[in-house]
Enzyme design. Structure first.
Site, PDB file in Angstrom:
ATOM      1  N   HIS A  34     -11.688 -67.584  36.165  1.00 59.75           N
ATOM      2  CA  HIS A  34     -12.926 -68.148  36.718  1.00 59.75           C
ATOM      3  C   HIS A  34     -12.596 -68.698  38.105  1.00 59.75           C
ATOM      4  CE1 HIS A  34     -16.150 -71.216  37.109  1.00 59.75           C
ATOM      5  NE2 HIS A  34     -16.824 -70.502  36.235  1.00 59.75           N
ATOM      6  N   ASP A  65      -6.470 -72.950  31.182  1.00 58.42           N
ATOM      7  CA  ASP A  65      -7.900 -73.191  31.335  1.00 58.42           C
ATOM      8  C   ASP A  65      -8.559 -72.906  29.985  1.00 58.42           C
ATOM      9  OD1 ASP A  65     -10.615 -72.946  31.676  1.00 58.42           O
ATOM     10  OD2 ASP A  65     -10.512 -71.731  33.497  1.00 58.42           O
ATOM     11  N   GLN A  84     -13.373 -72.006  27.829  1.00 57.97           N
ATOM     12  CA  GLN A  84     -14.042 -71.153  26.839  1.00 57.97           C
ATOM     13  C   GLN A  84     -13.344 -71.179  25.483  1.00 57.97           C
ATOM     14  OE1 GLN A  84     -16.931 -69.879  27.302  1.00 57.97           O
ATOM     15  NE2 GLN A  84     -17.104 -70.041  29.525  1.00 57.97           N
ATOM     16  N   LYS A  88     -19.620 -77.303  27.332  1.00 61.36           N
ATOM     17  CA  LYS A  88     -19.472 -76.011  26.650  1.00 61.36           C
ATOM     18  C   LYS A  88     -19.083 -76.212  25.185  1.00 61.36           C
ATOM     19  CE  LYS A  88     -17.848 -73.686  30.853  1.00 61.36           C
ATOM     20  NZ  LYS A  88     -19.004 -72.957  31.362  1.00 61.36           N
ATOM     21  N   CYS A 110     -18.987 -66.132  38.021  1.00 61.96           N
ATOM     22  CA  CYS A 110     -17.954 -66.877  38.748  1.00 61.96           C
ATOM     23  C   CYS A 110     -16.581 -66.278  38.499  1.00 61.96           C
ATOM     24  CB  CYS A 110     -17.962 -68.363  38.385  1.00 61.96           C
ATOM     25  SG  CYS A 110     -19.500 -69.169  38.797  1.00 61.96           S
TER      26      CYS A 110
END
Ligand code: 7TS
Length: 428
Positions: free
Chosen positions: A145, A222, A225, A248, A386
C-alpha cells in the site's frame, strides 16, 4: 476497569457451537449486531463488500463511544479528579487488551497511533532516521500500500538510503528467489505487507522474518489487512514492528496501533514532542517519559481507544478461528462464481489468500462495474486501491475489488455476481 468496559456487547449471541466441530458462525445473528447492515441504499438492501477500505461497527463499539462522551469524558494521565482517573484506567486497560490480542510480551510495546499510516511513519522517522546512512537499503515489496512505500521514499530522500522492492509473480506472490538476492549486507530494514489489500495475497511473513533476522535485519509488518482476518501473534511472527488500524478492525477511525519490540523502542528517539511524552522539561532541554508514553505526544484519541477495546472484545467473542474458516468459505465461493463469468479476469491468484477478490471485466472500466453494482446496493471499491505499483505490474489502470468480512453471506456474493453480469450487459 471502569464502567466503560463493564457493559460488553454480547457477540456470543451470534455464535453457535457444534459439538466436536469448528464453531460455525450464525451470520444472521451477527448481522443484527451491526446496525448499518440492515439499511437500504438506493432502495436496495445494502450489500457491503468494501471491508478492506473500512469495516462496519457493531453496536457495542458505537455505544461505548457515545457512553464515554455522555458520561465519562475527561482527559487522561493528568487530572486528579474522578472522571479523569476513570478515563485513564479505561484507556490503559485497552493497551493491555491490545497486547494480549497481538500476544505482545508487554503493554509497553503497544503504541497508540492514528492508524497504520502513522505507525509506519513513526518507525520511518524515529527508527529509520536515526539508523540509516547513505547507501543503506530499505527493502519493501511490489505489493505494498502507498503507506508502506511513501514513508520510506521520504526517509531515503532524507538520509541518502536506497529503497528496493521484491518483485511479484503473475499470480501475485512474492518472488522468493529475488527476495533472497535483495536481502543483503546493506539492508537495514524490511517492511512488508502481511495481507495485500489489492491482491488478497497472504505473505509467508514468518519465513521472511526468519531470513531477515538471521542477517540482523529488523522487520516491520503492515498488518492493516491481516489483523481483522487472521489471528496475529507477534512473538510467533518474531517481527520487530507490527502496525494496524482500528477502523478496519470493526473499531473507530482515528486510532491504530504500533507494536514494537521493547529493546528497539527503548533505543529509538521520540518522533513528536509535546505533553505526556516527557519526564521533565526545562527551557534548556527535556528528558523523555518511559515507554510507551515516549511515543504518544499530546492528548490521544481516548474515546476511539475505548471503542477499539470493544471491537477487540467483540472479535474475540466471535473467535478469530471461526472468522477465518467462514471467510475462507466465502472467498472460495466468490472466487469460483466470479472467475467463471465470461470476460472476467481475476487479479491476484496466490495460493494463500484471504478476504479480497480483485478483478477486471473485459471492455468495462472498473469504475463502471462499481457504479452498476452501486445501483444494486452493492458497495465495492474500484480504483488503484492505493497500490499503484500493483496496477502497473498487472498492466491495468484499476481493478474492481470486493472485500469480505465475517458478517458477509453467500447471498451477498450472488448479488455481486448479478451486478457484474449486468455491468457486462450494459457496457460489454
Ligand atoms: N496498509 C494496507 C495493507 C492497507 O490496506 C491500508 C489501507 C493501509 C496500510 C493504510 O491504512 P490507514 O488506516 O492508515 O489508512 N487500505 C485501504 C484500502 O484498501 N482501501 O482504502 C484503504
Amino acid at each position: 476497569m471502569s464502567g466503560v468496559g463493564a457493559t460488553r456487547a454480547s457477540p456470543g449471541r451470534g455464535v453457535t457451537r457444534k459439538a466436536g466441530g469448528a464453531p460455525p458462525l450464525d451470520v444472521e445473528r451477527i448481522r443484527r449486531d451491526f446496525p448499518i447492515l440492515s439499511s437500504t441504499v438506493r432502495g436496495k438492501p445494502l450489500v457491503y463488500l468494501d471491508n478492506a477500505a473500512t469495516s462496519q461497527k457493531p453496536r457495542a463499539v458505537i455505544d461505548a463511544i457515545s457512553r464515554f462522551y455522555a458520561a465519562e469524558n475527561a482527559n487522561i494521565h493528568r487530572g486528579v479528579h474522578y472522571l479523569s482517573e476513570r478515563a485513564t484506567v479505561a484507556y490503559d486497560a485497552v493497551r493491555e487488551q491490545v497486547a494480549r490480542f497481538l500476544n505482545a510480551g508487554s503493554s509497553r510495546e503497544i503504541i497508540f497511533t492514528r492508524g497504520t499510516t502513522e505507525a509506519i511513519n513513526l518507525v520511518a522517522q524515529s527508527y529509520g532516521r536515526s539508523v540509516l546512512r547513505p547507501g543503506d537499503e530499505v527493502l519493501i515489496t511490489g505489493m505494498e500500500h502507498h503507506s508502506n512505500i511513501v514513508p520510506w521514499q521520504l526517509l531515503c530522500e532524507q538520509t541518502g538510503a536506497v529503497l528496493r522492492a521484491v518483485p511479484i509473480t503473475d499470480a501475485g506472490e512474492l518472488d522468493l528467489d529475488a527476495f533472497d538476492r535483495l536481502l543483503t549486507g546493506r539492508t537495514r530494514l524490511l517492511a512488508i505487507v502481511h495481507l495485500s489489500n489489492a491482491l488478497g495475497t497472504i505473505n509467508p511473513v514468518q519465513q521472511l522474518v526468519a531470513r531477515a533476522r538471521a542477517r540482523g535485519v529488523p522487520v516491520l509488518v503492515d498488518g492493516a489487512q491481516s489483523a481483522p482476518h487472521l489471528a496475529v501473534d507477534v512473538q510467533a511472527l518474531d517481527c520487530d514492528f507490527f502496525a494496524f488500524s482500528g477502523h478496519k478492525l470493526f473499531g473507530p477511525t482515528g486510532i491504530g496501533v504500533l507494536y514494537g519490540r521493547e529493546s528497539l523502542l527503548e533505543r529509538m528517539p521520540p518522533w513528536q514532542g509535546g505533553g505526556d511524552m516527557i519526564a521533565s522539561v526545562t527551557l534548556e532541554g527535556s528528558t523523555w517519559a518511559p515507554l510507551p508514553a515516549k511515543f504518544e505526544a499530546g492528548t490521544p484519541a481516548i474515546a476511539q481507544a475505548i471503542g477499539l477495546g470493544q471491537a477487540i472484545s467483540y472479535l474475540e467473542a466471535v473467535g478469530m478461528d471461526a472468522i477465518r474458516i467462514w471467510e475462507s468459505q466465502l472467498l472460495a465461493h466468490a472466487t469460483e462464481r466470479v472467475r467463471d463469468l465470461p470476460g472476467v479476469r481475476l487479479i491476484g491468484t496466490a495460493r494463500d489468500k484471504a478476504s479480497v477478490l480483485s478483478f477486471v471485466v473485459d471492455g468495462v472500466h472498473p469504475h463502471d462495474v462499481g457504479t452498476i453494482l452501486d445501483d444494486e446496493g452493492v458497495a465495492i471499491r474500484a480504483g488503484h486501491h492505493c497500490a499503484q505499483p500493483v496496477m502497473q505490474r498487472f498492466g491495468v489502470p484499476a481493478t474492481a475489488r470486493a472485500s469480505f468480512a465475517f458478517y458477509n453471506s453467500f447471498e451477498e456474493i450472488e448479488a455481486l455476481v448479478r451486478g457484474i453480469e449486468r455491468a457486462r450487459q450494459v457496457f460489454g
